[in-house]
Each structure stands twice: as C-alpha cells, then as structure tokens.
Design a protein around this motif. Structure first.
Motif, PDB file in Angstrom:
ATOM      1  N   CYS A 114      -7.854   7.448  11.395  1.00 24.76           N
ATOM      2  CA  CYS A 114      -8.500   7.834  12.544  1.00 24.76           C
ATOM      3  C   CYS A 114      -9.161   9.126  12.279  1.00 24.76           C
ATOM      4  O   CYS A 114      -8.789  10.065  12.032  1.00 24.76           O
ATOM      5  CB  CYS A 114      -7.002   7.338  12.601  1.00 24.76           C
ATOM      6  SG  CYS A 114      -6.069   6.371  12.654  1.00 24.76           S
TER       7      CYS A 114
ATOM      8  N   PHE B  23     -16.410  14.020  15.903  1.00 23.61           N
ATOM      9  CA  PHE B  23     -15.426  13.647  15.215  1.00 23.61           C
ATOM     10  C   PHE B  23     -14.795  14.831  14.869  1.00 23.61           C
ATOM     11  O   PHE B  23     -14.736  15.330  13.819  1.00 23.61           O
ATOM     12  CB  PHE B  23     -15.521  12.384  15.151  1.00 23.61           C
ATOM     13  CG  PHE B  23     -16.079  12.259  13.702  1.00 23.61           C
ATOM     14  CD1 PHE B  23     -15.197  12.707  13.094  1.00 23.61           C
ATOM     15  CD2 PHE B  23     -17.374  12.565  13.270  1.00 23.61           C
ATOM     16  CE1 PHE B  23     -15.828  12.473  11.542  1.00 23.61           C
ATOM     17  CE2 PHE B  23     -18.129  12.009  11.549  1.00 23.61           C
ATOM     18  CZ  PHE B  23     -17.476  11.753  11.215  1.00 23.61           C
TER      19      PHE B  23
ATOM     20  N   GLN C 241      -2.970  11.715  17.623  1.00 28.09           N
ATOM     21  CA  GLN C 241      -3.912  12.151  19.116  1.00 28.09           C
ATOM     22  C   GLN C 241      -2.980  11.439  20.176  1.00 28.09           C
ATOM     23  O   GLN C 241      -3.354  12.309  21.364  1.00 28.09           O
ATOM     24  CB  GLN C 241      -4.833  10.763  18.609  1.00 28.09           C
ATOM     25  CG  GLN C 241      -5.268  11.619  17.802  1.00 28.09           C
ATOM     26  CD  GLN C 241      -7.541  10.648  17.386  1.00 28.09           C
ATOM     27  OE1 GLN C 241      -7.619   9.707  19.064  1.00 28.09           O
ATOM     28  NE2 GLN C 241      -7.182   9.897  16.772  1.00 28.09           N
TER      29      GLN C 241
ATOM     30  N   MET D  68      -7.393  18.711  20.640  1.00 34.02           N
ATOM     31  CA  MET D  68      -6.939  17.916  21.233  1.00 34.02           C
ATOM     32  C   MET D  68      -6.214  19.036  22.961  1.00 34.02           C
ATOM     33  O   MET D  68      -6.607  19.148  23.646  1.00 34.02           O
ATOM     34  CB  MET D  68      -5.151  17.357  21.046  1.00 34.02           C
ATOM     35  CG  MET D  68      -5.602  16.200  20.249  1.00 34.02           C
ATOM     36  SD  MET D  68      -3.630  15.779  20.115  1.00 34.02           S
ATOM     37  CE  MET D  68      -3.050  17.013  18.925  1.00 34.02           C
TER      38      MET D  68
ATOM     39  N   GLY E 144      -6.934  20.270  14.108  1.00 35.46           N
ATOM     40  CA  GLY E 144      -6.991  19.671  14.968  1.00 35.46           C
ATOM     41  C   GLY E 144      -6.200  19.306  16.023  1.00 35.46           C
ATOM     42  O   GLY E 144      -6.514  18.664  17.378  1.00 35.46           O
TER      43      GLY E 144
ATOM     44  N   GLU F 282      -1.710  14.182  22.986  1.00 35.84           N
ATOM     45  CA  GLU F 282      -2.277  14.939  23.938  1.00 35.84           C
ATOM     46  C   GLU F 282      -1.934  14.734  25.605  1.00 35.84           C
ATOM     47  O   GLU F 282      -2.147  15.690  26.139  1.00 35.84           O
ATOM     48  CB  GLU F 282      -3.683  14.876  23.954  1.00 35.84           C
ATOM     49  CG  GLU F 282      -4.706  15.380  24.811  1.00 35.84           C
ATOM     50  CD  GLU F 282      -6.419  14.859  24.572  1.00 35.84           C
ATOM     51  OE1 GLU F 282      -6.712  15.071  26.088  1.00 35.84           O
ATOM     52  OE2 GLU F 282      -6.376  14.879  23.594  1.00 35.84           O
TER      53      GLU F 282
ATOM     54  N   PRO G 295      -6.837   5.946  21.976  1.00 32.81           N
ATOM     55  CA  PRO G 295      -7.634   7.289  22.153  1.00 32.81           C
ATOM     56  C   PRO G 295      -7.947   7.302  20.454  1.00 32.81           C
ATOM     57  O   PRO G 295      -9.062   8.302  20.236  1.00 32.81           O
ATOM     58  CB  PRO G 295      -7.246   8.559  21.881  1.00 32.81           C
ATOM     59  CG  PRO G 295      -5.205   7.712  21.587  1.00 32.81           C
ATOM     60  CD  PRO G 295      -4.906   6.636  22.002  1.00 32.81           C
ATOM     61  N   ALA G 296      -8.008   6.206  19.994  1.00 35.95           N
ATOM     62  CA  ALA G 296      -8.441   6.288  18.429  1.00 35.95           C
ATOM     63  C   ALA G 296      -9.883   5.246  17.837  1.00 35.95           C
ATOM     64  O   ALA G 296      -9.345   4.546  17.989  1.00 35.95           O
ATOM     65  CB  ALA G 296      -7.435   6.718  17.466  1.00 35.95           C
TER      66      ALA G 296
ATOM     67  N   SER H 202      -9.707  19.456  24.472  1.00 34.99           N
ATOM     68  CA  SER H 202      -9.591  18.325  25.413  1.00 34.99           C
ATOM     69  C   SER H 202      -8.883  18.153  26.378  1.00 34.99           C
ATOM     70  O   SER H 202      -9.226  16.931  27.489  1.00 34.99           O
ATOM     71  CB  SER H 202      -9.468  17.040  24.706  1.00 34.99           C
ATOM     72  OG  SER H 202     -10.041  15.994  25.112  1.00 34.99           O
TER      73      SER H 202
ATOM     74  N   GLU I 211      -3.650   8.647  14.719  1.00 36.25           N
ATOM     75  CA  GLU I 211      -3.441   8.423  15.832  1.00 36.25           C
ATOM     76  C   GLU I 211      -2.516   8.628  16.372  1.00 36.25           C
ATOM     77  O   GLU I 211      -1.674   8.916  17.488  1.00 36.25           O
ATOM     78  CB  GLU I 211      -2.923   6.427  15.943  1.00 36.25           C
ATOM     79  CG  GLU I 211      -3.164   5.842  17.241  1.00 36.25           C
ATOM     80  CD  GLU I 211      -3.051   4.259  16.484  1.00 36.25           C
ATOM     81  OE1 GLU I 211      -3.054   3.972  18.089  1.00 36.25           O
ATOM     82  OE2 GLU I 211      -3.086   3.687  15.598  1.00 36.25           O
TER      83      GLU I 211
ATOM     84  N   CYS J  65     -14.492  14.072  20.131  1.00 30.09           N
ATOM     85  CA  CYS J  65     -15.174  15.567  19.852  1.00 30.09           C
ATOM     86  C   CYS J  65     -15.695  14.942  21.323  1.00 30.09           C
ATOM     87  O   CYS J  65     -16.589  15.419  20.968  1.00 30.09           O
ATOM     88  CB  CYS J  65     -14.669  16.761  19.171  1.00 30.09           C
ATOM     89  SG  CYS J  65     -14.430  17.097  18.092  1.00 30.09           S
TER      90      CYS J  65
ATOM     91  N   ALA K  96     -10.597  11.304  15.604  1.00 28.10           N
ATOM     92  CA  ALA K  96     -10.176  11.361  17.044  1.00 28.10           C
ATOM     93  C   ALA K  96     -11.739  12.359  17.738  1.00 28.10           C
ATOM     94  O   ALA K  96     -12.397  13.323  16.741  1.00 28.10           O
ATOM     95  CB  ALA K  96      -9.289  12.693  17.094  1.00 28.10           C
TER      96      ALA K  96
END
Length: 411
Positions: free
Chosen positions: A161, A211, A219, A246, A242, A222, A190-191, A249, A216, A165, A163
């Motif tokens: 998966c 990314f 993620q 988050m 990772g 967040e 989100p994934a 974000s 997942e 950015c 994420a």
C-alpha cells in the motif's frame, strides 16, 4: 545450467529458520520476485512441510537439502504445469546445487503420492492447521475470542500500500500518473493498493517524494490523531518515516517535528526519506526510553518496539521462530514513563504497536494510568472484530496487518 534463484532462496530461508533473521530478499537482484514468492510460500506452510519431511527424509539431513525440498514442495503445490516434468527439472537443479539428486527425486515422488494422506494425518494438529508455534497460538486463544479469525486473517498474502504525500502531489495527479504508467492498483480509503508488486523505485513520482510505502491499517491512524494543533511534536520511534508523513499530513508544516530513533541503520533510511519526501524533520539519534529531550512536547507519538505479531501476513517467520514475544515489555514501560515526563500539560501521547497481544497494548496503557494520576485515555472508536479495553485495533483486508493505537491526554 544455473540454480542461482534456488540457491538464493535456500540462503534466505536458512538465515530465517536457523539464525532467526527476518525474511529479507535483496531487492537489487533480477530474480527478487521469485525468491520472495518461494520463500514466503515455504514459511506460510512451514509446519506442514516439516511434518512431511519427518515422514520422507532421514533425520539430521543437511539443512540446505531440507530447505530445498520444502521449496520444491511449494512449487509442486502451486504448479499449473506437468508436475512430473517439474520434478525432473528440480532434480536436475539439485545436481547443480551439489545436493543428492537421488534423494531429491525419491522424496519428491513420494510427496506427490502421499500428500493427501499426509494432510489427513495432520488434521487436528493446530500448529500445522494454523501454521503457528503453540506458545503464540496459546496467547491468542487466551486473549481473543476471535483468535481463529485473527490467525486466518494473517495467513493471506499482504498487498503493498502507498500513502500519497499530499504536500508534494495531489491524490488525483498521483492516480493519473499511475494510470499513465499502466500500474495496476485500486484506491481503498486513503491508501493506494498495488495489485502487483514491482520495484517501488520505478513507480512514477518516487524520486519526487510523491508517496511512501505504508500499510492501509497504519494509514487509518491519521484520522484518530488528536484535533488539537500542537506546536512541538516528537516522533519518538520515527524510522523509516511513515508516521512523520501522517503527522505532516494532519498538522502541516507549522509545528516542529523532532524525529528520533536509536538504530543507526534505520536512521539512515529516515534521513533518506526525510530528504526525498521533504518532511523537514529535526532528526535525533536517541533511545526514547531514557533520553532527555530538554523540552516539552505538545504531542508525542510512541510507536514502540514490540513482538510485531500484527504483521505475520507480511513476515510469516514471526509465527514460526522460537522467541520471547513479550521481551519488549519493560522497554515499552520505560519509554512510556520517560516520554510522559516530557509531555506538556494539555498535550497528548499516542501509543501504538503492530502487535495483537494485550500485554503489549491495553495492559501497558492500564499500567501507565495506574502510575500517572494526570493521565486519561481518549475514547476511541472500536473498529473491526478485535476489541480492546483501552484504545482500538485497526485492520486492513489489503495489507492484512493489525495495528493498535491509544491516545492519552495529560491534564
């Protein structure tokens, strides 16, 4: 004739099965995919293949021979071609590898003849049925009513998966570029879930920091981070980065983010990702169980060292290797105690693991509550089929992992 792929798979599995190393494959090799598929196939069927070897092979046979035969078992189990022809090819490969071809030939032909009989005999042996060492299986049984669902959930292969950015690229642009490059994927919340795993560095936008690889389930964290806008954040076990993605974000680039780790190799990866992803982290080499950061933080995220029993789908060796699943308990408590002292009043501490064991999760949170009168747990939504006394467990049908998260407020 070459047997490079077989030799590499045997070497990787020998390090995993006999030296208790993680199952890792050199991603620079051209045959990475095959080595990984064969190795994971053996690990996901390890106890059954061992059961068969005990019936078909002399005790104290050389390790490379035993491992090669398990690889052959998996290839036979998953072959869509003529199995007799495949056996002949694997016997020829054993000669190149310096293994006794006559033994390989005899064992493989007996395996094909008796496989179904072996499966019938193995029924009811839980370590074989669930491909898990009895001690860990016993822990899951004692703590989770849904232990069967947890084990079966972990037996399926995990998907990679991504994420996005979003400080570097929009989700829409990322998806457009993947489609242009004819990358097979699906979007799940989100994934971005890759349908086929290739070289991550070859995906569009890698060098531009569009990314990072992040499960997942992770993620989903967040959305559960505190709403308060912190000014100073500590990512206490930050590598490979990772969680910092988050944090950026969720809170943007206004707050300072200090990212710490005490492993020099992991710190190197964190530094590389910090530069590639443009995270603007203040990186510190530190053991957060003892280190004094000399300042208070409004938000601290402690993704503590744990048994990693929540990522067995990705690392099936965790279910096999003899180990102490609770060896990190004291370090977890030391980290909680030390970091709590460096959390400002009104701040929040996020505690997370990739473990399914309550001893590492809600029991540690309960311990902190018993030690600190100014601590309380923020109510979390109970999600999925794994329930916890404090915090919650997050799961993913795609990355097939389980993560635990609890948020504590300091009054």
């Amino acid at each position: 004739m070459s047997a490079v792929t077989e030799k590499e798979t045997v070497a990787c599995l020998e390090a995993t099965l006999y030296k208790r190393k993680p199952f890792n494959v050199d991603k620079t090799e051209a045959n990475t995919g095959k080595v990984k598929a064969w190795g994971l196939g053996v690990l996901r069927n390890y106890f059954f293949y061992q059961f068969c070897l005990n019936k078909l092979l002399r005790k104290n046979s050389p390790r490379p021979l035993s491992i090669y035969l398990m690889i052959c078992f998996f290839r036979l189990d998953t072959s869509s071609t003529n199995t007799a022809k495949l056996v002949n090819a694997m016997v020829e490969q054993s000669k190149v590898m310096g293994l006794p071809a006559s033994v390989v030939n005899a064992v493989l032909r007996q395996y094909m003849l008796n496989q179904e009989k072996f499966r019938i005999k193995a029924r009811g042996v839980e370590s074989i049925q669930y491909n898990m060492r009895p001690e860990l299986l016993g822990r899951l049984k004692s703590h989770h009513q849904c232990w069967r669902e947890i084990v079966r959930f972990m037996q399926e292969p995990s998907a990679v998966c991504l994420a996005v950015c979003q400080h570097n690229v929009s989700v829409e642009d990322m998806i457009f570029q993947l489609q242009e490059a004819e990358v097979a994927f699906s979007q799940e919340g989100p994934a971005i879930v890759l349908e086929r795993f290739g070289h991550i560095r070859q995906l569009p936008g890698y060098e531009k920091g569009w990314f990072t690889v992040l499960s997942e389930a992770n993620q989903q964290i967040e959305a559960l981070l505190p709403d308060a806008r912190p000014q100073a954040i500590l990512d206490a076990c930050a590598a490979p980065g990772g969680k910092s993605v988050m944090l950026r974000s969720r809170y943007g680039f206004k707050p300072r983010v200090v990212a710490a780790d005490n492993d020099s190799l992991r710190l190197t990866r964190l530094q590389e990702n910090n530069a590639r992803l443009g995270l603007k982290l203040e990186i510190v080499e530190a053991d957060s169980a003892v280190y004094d950061y000399q300042e208070p933080f409004d938000l601290i995220w402690a993704d503590v060292p744990c048994s990693a029993t929540g990522v067995i789908a990705k690392h099936p060796e965790i279910a096999i290797q003899e180990r102490d699943d609770l060896q990190n308990q004291m370090q977890q408590r030391q980290m909680l105690e030390n970091l709590w002292a460096q959390l400002s009043s009104g701040g929040h501490l996020v505690y997370s693991t990739c473990s399914v064991l309550p001893e590492e999760n809600e029991q540690q949170v309960a311990w902190l509550l018993s030690q600190q009168q100014d601590a309380s747990v923020v109510t979390m939504p109970q999600q999925g089929w794994i329930k916890g006394q404090h915090g919650c467990y997050l799961t993913s049908e795609h990355s097939r992992d389980v993560v635990y998260i609890a948020v504590l407020a300091k009054h």
